[in-house]
Enzyme design. Structure first.
Site, PDB file in Angstrom:
ATOM      1  CG  HIS A 318      73.949 -37.708  -2.442  1.00  9.87           C
ATOM      2  ND1 HIS A 318      74.962 -38.542  -2.052  1.00  9.87           N
ATOM      3  CD2 HIS A 318      73.616 -36.994  -1.349  1.00  9.87           C
ATOM      4  CE1 HIS A 318      75.243 -38.333  -0.781  1.00  9.87           C
ATOM      5  NE2 HIS A 318      74.434 -37.411  -0.321  1.00  9.87           N
ATOM      6  N   GLY A 319      71.681 -38.556  -6.418  1.00  7.75           N
ATOM      7  CA  GLY A 319      70.873 -38.040  -7.512  1.00  7.75           C
ATOM      8  C   GLY A 319      71.190 -38.703  -8.829  1.00  7.75           C
TER       9      GLY A 319
END
Length: 492
Positions: A318-319
């Protein structure tokens, strides 16, 4: 182009009109051209990179099909992960090395190298990896034509935020590219629900919580905790709304795409929640990481470790920040803990009949999700730590108590002259009335997803229901919309 923007409205109107006007045999080619144009609107330079990546993956896909060996599938997976890692994680790994070594060079990497993140790289990387692995597992499937493979990766409705499609989801649609009244009605419902979720629920909630997450050290305990509840409402409405719009655009073009949400906040366990939230990602992690690691077939401890690994990797996907790793690890521990308590200790954590306990358990799971949202939404690791620290320490009058009895007590009285109350109090979250109506909206959309057969009975009135609801939706958007930002998952 965002789905709720004027440029996309113009772009899709042109695509839609030409798509159904041209002969059927030209529609796939036109759709591929539209997908490349959609990507080029973001960046011409990165479009070249995008096309090169698809070309290399198609060559490797054909090689895997003709010679299904571990070497070729391993090479395909490795090259795609290297591509993803370079564009998305170079800055993160340099930050980690800087934190560990304090070496100046690693601290200067962001200033020395400018790396632009390609649009949708996280989503199409998972998509081409799944295609390679599925082909390796079943090489007898008919080969895919080069133009079909390019369309599979560059299909613009699901390009920027999923659902993560597999070949079995996508290619059967290519034989059904004919107009369908039922699909048009269903697409209209999805577009209306997506716009309402995004513009009327997610965007107002974003305006409420952004100040809290930007400066958590300045807010009181209640505000810091309730920000997690608000973010849960926002992220569901934002991402579910984006998925609804993506599936709607695909349906307008005749393509069926998989559902990505199914009333996740009605879940009675973490395990159930991840079968209902971002469904295509959850099953991707299961099929291509969890099962290859051994799943639950290599003993209890290995099962718990595998759960923690896949959720931590899911967070990292996701990040590129410590916050996402903490978020994934948090969920991995919860899923492993549930399995330990239920399978090992025989505790029944999921009520079956008692309605009160069912609602209570759903609320507990929702709070657990909201707590994880504090990690996911934090701007950086420092803010995340401040946020959790403040929940347990930032009581509304704690600053005043620190000053009472000291030589600085006069400051409390002096600042009251500047306005109502004391300046030595933590800030309080504003516009909490939004939680009231947005919660009802979330419950309404959850009910539609949880018991679709209840709402299916209204489909016999599509011919007048769609235009009436369309007019109502346009009126609400025109009168109640507020300034919002891009979709949360647009940047992944």
């Amino acid at each position: 182009m965002l789905f709720n923007s004027i440029p996309f409205l113009i772009f899709f109107s042109v695509v839609y009109l030409f798509y159904w006007a041209i002969p059927k045999q030209f529609r796939k080619g036109f759709l591929l051209f539209a997908g490349i144009s959609f990507y080029a609107y973001f960046s011409l330079a990165l479009t070249a990179h995008f096309l090169i990546v698809i070309t290399i993956n198609y060559i490797l896909y054909r090689k895997i099909q003709s010679t299904p060996t571990r070497f070729w599938v391993g090479l395909t997976v490795s090259l795609n992960l290297i591509n993803l890692g370079f564009f998305k994680y170079v800055y993160f790994f340099s930050k980690v090395l800087a934190d560990l070594t304090s070496y100046p060079f690693f601290q200067q990497v962001p200033n020395l190298i400018h790396i632009a993140l390609p649009l949708a790289i996280s989503f199409y990387t998972f998509q081409v990896i799944a295609a390679a692995v599925d082909t390796y597992r079943n090489p007898s499937l008919p080969p895919v034509k080069v133009e079909d493979y390019f369309l599979f990766v560059a299909f613009f409705p699901v390009l920027i935020a999923g659902p993560i499609m597999r070949m079995s989801d996508f290619f059967p649609n290519l034989d059904k590219l004919t107009p369908s009244k039922e699909k048009m009605y269903r697409a209209s419902y999805l577009m209306m629900s997506g716009l309402v979720k995004k513009v009327l629920v997610a965007d107002p909630m974003s305006l409420t919580i952004s100040p809290v997450f930007n400066a958590p050290a300045e807010y009181d305990s209640f505000s810091l905790f309730i920000a997690g509840i608000c973010y849960a409402i926002q992220v569901f409405s934002d991402f579910s709304g984006l998925t609804d719009m993506a599936r709607s655009v695909a349906l307008y073009l005749g393509f069926e795409t998989p559902e990505n949400f199914k009333a996740p906040f009605f879940s009675l366990s973490g395990r159930e929640l991840w079968k209902r939230w971002h469904i295509t990602l959850s099953f991707w992690l299961r099929d291509y990481i969890y099962f290859p690691l051994g799943g639950s077939k290599k003993g209890e401890l290995r099962t718990y470790l595998n759960l923690i690994i896949i959720m931590t990797l899911g967070g990292f996907w996701h990040g590129a920040d410590y916050t996402f790793i903490c978020w994934g690890f948090y969920w991995g521990v919860i899923l492993a803990g549930e399995r330990l308590l239920e399978d090992r200790l025989g505790l029944k954590l999921t009520p079956q009949k008692n309605k009160f306990l069912i609602v209570l358990k759903a609320c507990i799971v929702f709070v657990i999700f909201s707590i994880s949202g504090l990690m996911f939404r934090s701007n950086n690791a420092t803010n995340m730590i401040d946020h959790f620290y403040g929940i347990f320490t930032h009581f509304s009058n704690s600053l005043e108590r620190m000053l009472h009895g000291s030589t600085n007590e006069w400051l409390i009285s002096a600042t009251s002259l500047l306005g109502e109350g004391s300046s030595f109090r933590y800030l309080h979250i504003e516009n909490l009335e939004r939680i009231f109506y947005t919660s009802f909206a979330v419950l309404f959309f959850h009910h539609i997803q949880y018991v679709p057969e209840f709402w299916e009975r209204l489909r016999k009135h599509d011919v007048w229901l769609v235009p009436v609801l369309g007019v109502i939706t346009i009126f609400l958007l025109a009168t109640l919309s507020q300034d919002g930002g891009e979709f949360i998952y647009y940047r992944f």
